[in-house]
Design an enzyme around this catalytic site. Sequence first.
Site, PDB file in Angstrom:
ATOM      1  NE  ARG A  14      -1.002   2.498   2.947  1.00  0.00           N
ATOM      2  CZ  ARG A  14      -0.440   3.598   3.415  1.00  0.00           C
ATOM      3  NH1 ARG A  14      -0.367   4.699   2.672  1.00  0.00           N
ATOM      4  NH2 ARG A  14       0.109   3.625   4.625  1.00  0.00           N
ATOM      5  CG  ASP A  15       3.460   4.228   2.936  1.00  0.00           C
ATOM      6  OD1 ASP A  15       4.114   4.847   2.079  1.00  0.00           O
ATOM      7  OD2 ASP A  15       3.218   4.698   4.055  1.00  0.00           O
ATOM      8  CG  HIS A 206       3.947   4.852   9.014  1.00  0.00           C
ATOM      9  ND1 HIS A 206       3.309   3.815   8.364  1.00  0.00           N
ATOM     10  CD2 HIS A 206       4.180   5.779   8.068  1.00  0.00           C
ATOM     11  CE1 HIS A 206       3.159   4.109   7.080  1.00  0.00           C
ATOM     12  NE2 HIS A 206       3.681   5.308   6.876  1.00  0.00           N
ATOM     13  CB  CYS A 239       2.606  10.128   1.028  1.00  0.00           C
ATOM     14  SG  CYS A 239       0.947  10.827   0.948  1.00  0.00           S
ATOM     15  CG  ASN A 248       6.720   3.181   5.451  1.00  0.00           C
ATOM     16  OD1 ASN A 248       5.886   3.349   4.588  1.00  0.00           O
ATOM     17  ND2 ASN A 248       6.576   3.590   6.692  1.00  0.00           N
TER      18      ASN A 248
HETATM   19  P1  HMG Z   1     -13.069  14.272  -2.519  1.00  0.00           P
HETATM   20  O1  HMG Z   1     -12.755  14.616  -3.945  1.00  0.00           O
HETATM   21  O2  HMG Z   1     -13.282  15.376  -1.555  1.00  0.00           O
HETATM   22  O3  HMG Z   1     -14.283  13.237  -2.373  1.00  0.00           O
HETATM   23  O4  HMG Z   1     -11.895  13.352  -1.978  1.00  0.00           O
HETATM   24  P2  HMG Z   1     -15.688  13.151  -3.003  1.00  0.00           P
HETATM   25  O5  HMG Z   1     -16.553  12.497  -1.973  1.00  0.00           O
HETATM   26  O6  HMG Z   1     -16.114  14.482  -3.557  1.00  0.00           O
HETATM   27  O7  HMG Z   1     -15.492  12.135  -4.215  1.00  0.00           O
HETATM   28  C1  HMG Z   1     -14.790  12.454  -5.394  1.00  0.00           C
HETATM   29  C2  HMG Z   1     -14.888  11.270  -6.333  1.00  0.00           C
HETATM   30  O8  HMG Z   1     -14.190  10.151  -5.783  1.00  0.00           O
HETATM   31  C3  HMG Z   1     -16.317  10.773  -6.547  1.00  0.00           C
HETATM   32  O9  HMG Z   1     -16.358  10.200  -7.841  1.00  0.00           O
HETATM   33  C4  HMG Z   1     -16.460   9.675  -5.517  1.00  0.00           C
HETATM   34  O10 HMG Z   1     -17.436   8.718  -5.849  1.00  0.00           O
HETATM   35  C5  HMG Z   1     -15.090   9.064  -5.543  1.00  0.00           C
HETATM   36  P3  HMG Z   1     -17.186  10.935  -9.035  1.00  0.00           P
HETATM   37  O11 HMG Z   1     -18.574  11.076  -8.508  1.00  0.00           O
HETATM   38  O12 HMG Z   1     -16.481  12.260  -9.223  1.00  0.00           O
HETATM   39  O13 HMG Z   1     -17.037   9.987 -10.182  1.00  0.00           O
HETATM   40  N1  HMG Z   1     -14.741   8.448  -4.248  1.00  0.00           N
HETATM   41  C6  HMG Z   1     -14.297   7.203  -4.128  1.00  0.00           C
HETATM   42  N2  HMG Z   1     -14.072   6.214  -5.018  1.00  0.00           N
HETATM   43  C7  HMG Z   1     -13.620   5.044  -4.522  1.00  0.00           C
HETATM   44  N3  HMG Z   1     -13.374   4.830  -3.209  1.00  0.00           N
HETATM   45  C8  HMG Z   1     -13.576   5.796  -2.302  1.00  0.00           C
HETATM   46  C9  HMG Z   1     -14.065   7.038  -2.755  1.00  0.00           C
HETATM   47  N4  HMG Z   1     -14.366   8.188  -2.133  1.00  0.00           N
HETATM   48  C10 HMG Z   1     -14.776   9.036  -3.044  1.00  0.00           C
HETATM   49  N5  HMG Z   1     -13.312   5.563  -1.016  1.00  0.00           N
HETATM   50  C11 HMG Z   1     -11.164  11.538  -0.609  1.00  0.00           C
HETATM   51  C12 HMG Z   1     -11.892  12.871  -0.656  1.00  0.00           C
HETATM   52  C13 HMG Z   1     -10.911  11.216   0.845  1.00  0.00           C
HETATM   53  C14 HMG Z   1     -12.024  10.468  -1.245  1.00  0.00           C
HETATM   54  C15 HMG Z   1      -9.831  11.684  -1.407  1.00  0.00           C
HETATM   55  O14 HMG Z   1      -9.167  12.803  -0.935  1.00  0.00           O
HETATM   56  C16 HMG Z   1      -8.935  10.482  -1.288  1.00  0.00           C
HETATM   57  O15 HMG Z   1      -9.260   9.409  -1.775  1.00  0.00           O
HETATM   58  N6  HMG Z   1      -7.770  10.664  -0.639  1.00  0.00           N
HETATM   59  C17 HMG Z   1      -6.841   9.578  -0.409  1.00  0.00           C
HETATM   60  C18 HMG Z   1      -5.427  10.071  -0.575  1.00  0.00           C
HETATM   61  C19 HMG Z   1      -4.479   8.964  -0.272  1.00  0.00           C
HETATM   62  O16 HMG Z   1      -4.768   7.786  -0.450  1.00  0.00           O
HETATM   63  N7  HMG Z   1      -3.273   9.348   0.223  1.00  0.00           N
HETATM   64  C20 HMG Z   1      -2.241   8.387   0.556  1.00  0.00           C
HETATM   65  C21 HMG Z   1      -2.560   7.603   1.790  1.00  0.00           C
HETATM   66  S1  HMG Z   1      -2.215   8.458   3.303  1.00  0.00           S
HETATM   67  C22 HMG Z   1      -0.524   8.199   3.560  1.00  0.00           C
HETATM   68  O17 HMG Z   1       0.163   7.710   2.691  1.00  0.00           O
HETATM   69  C23 HMG Z   1       0.064   8.497   4.917  1.00  0.00           C
HETATM   70  C24 HMG Z   1       0.308   7.241   5.748  1.00  0.00           C
HETATM   71  O18 HMG Z   1       1.161   6.328   5.074  1.00  0.00           O
HETATM   72  C25 HMG Z   1       0.941   7.609   7.090  1.00  0.00           C
HETATM   73  C26 HMG Z   1       2.162   8.523   6.948  1.00  0.00           C
HETATM   74  O19 HMG Z   1       3.098   8.170   6.234  1.00  0.00           O
HETATM   75  O20 HMG Z   1       2.118   9.574   7.598  1.00  0.00           O
HETATM   76  C27 HMG Z   1      -1.007   6.504   6.045  1.00  0.00           C
HETATM   77 MG    MG Z   2       3.290   6.472   5.030  1.00  0.00          MG
END
Ligand code: HMG
Ligand code: MG
Length: 288
Positions: A14-15, A206, A239, A248
Amino acid sequence: MSDRFITVYEVGPRDGLQNEATVIPTADKIALINMLSETGLSKIETTSFVSPKWVPQMGDAVDVMQSIKRYKNVTYAALVPNLKGLDAAIKADVDEVAIFGSASESFSQKNINCSIAESFERFKPVAKKAIAQGVKLRGYVSCVVACPYEGSIAPQAVLDVANALFDMGCYEVSLGDTIGIATEADVARLLDTVTPHISGSLFAGHFHDTKGNALENVQTSLPYGMRTFDSAIGGLGGCPYAPGAKGNVSTVPLVEMLHSAGWETGLNIEKLYEAQALISLWSLGGHD
Ligand code: HMG
Ligand code: MG
């Protein structure tokens, strides 16, 4: 379980992979996860059920989760940002989900398109439903030391988010040095603030490894009672919303360091090397 046991929580699929600009074939991801399942790992973060518009690499989450071989001693986990993600994850038979918050307002906006307060309101029904359905709930706090957009983050902000995640029912909260620049002093300062309120044993570390301090940061965390560390096979990743951040801490060096210091992990190092060799055959370029 021995009091010398450390859980290595593999987040590479994933990450690690989320940050790759080139979309990796689903079959390759499945092959990697199946190999990782044979190494003795008990936790594998397999994918994330996020918007494919935001992270196209994770657009095959359903396929990946449904097609991997399930090993009975392995928990297959996934990130879920909202109810839509949770429902899809449950349908794909996820074992554990993680809600992911941030101690930085700017990173919260960039990563999940809402403020920290709004993210809590979004996570609450997700947490409630996951727990009601018997799905284990983990939490993340990103930017526990620094944010790529606003610099240093106060340890108190981390404690506030961690408290909120535990209140929602998370069994563990993973503390993310998202940009991988924390020093041992930064980690000690953070844990000095947080662990008087919440036992260190409830936190995972993490540590991204941009500055090469991740192994030292694991060592700094151990005396605070932390016994779970996230790592990525081959040190994959970063990310997409933390420009410049590296992967990581790499799983093999982490496990070798732990074993040489007398900790047990239950992991087969030869098999981890084999999984690492598999990804070295892929042409990965990262995001930047
Ligand atoms: P948004 O644009 O505000 O959401 O995004 P929305 O509700 O307006 O939806 C936009 C579109 O996405 C819509 O589609 C939804 O249906 C679809 P459309 O109608 O335009 O065709 N949608 C989805 N589709 C599939 N699965 C879903 C989903 N939700 C909405 N779950 C949202 C808000 C949270 C969805 C967006 O910002 C997002 O997906 N963000 C994720 C970003 C991400 O994955 N970042 C990396 C992970 S975090 C990380 O790496 C840190 C970590 O490792 C820890 C660290 O290192 O610190 C964990
Ligand atoms: Mg991370």
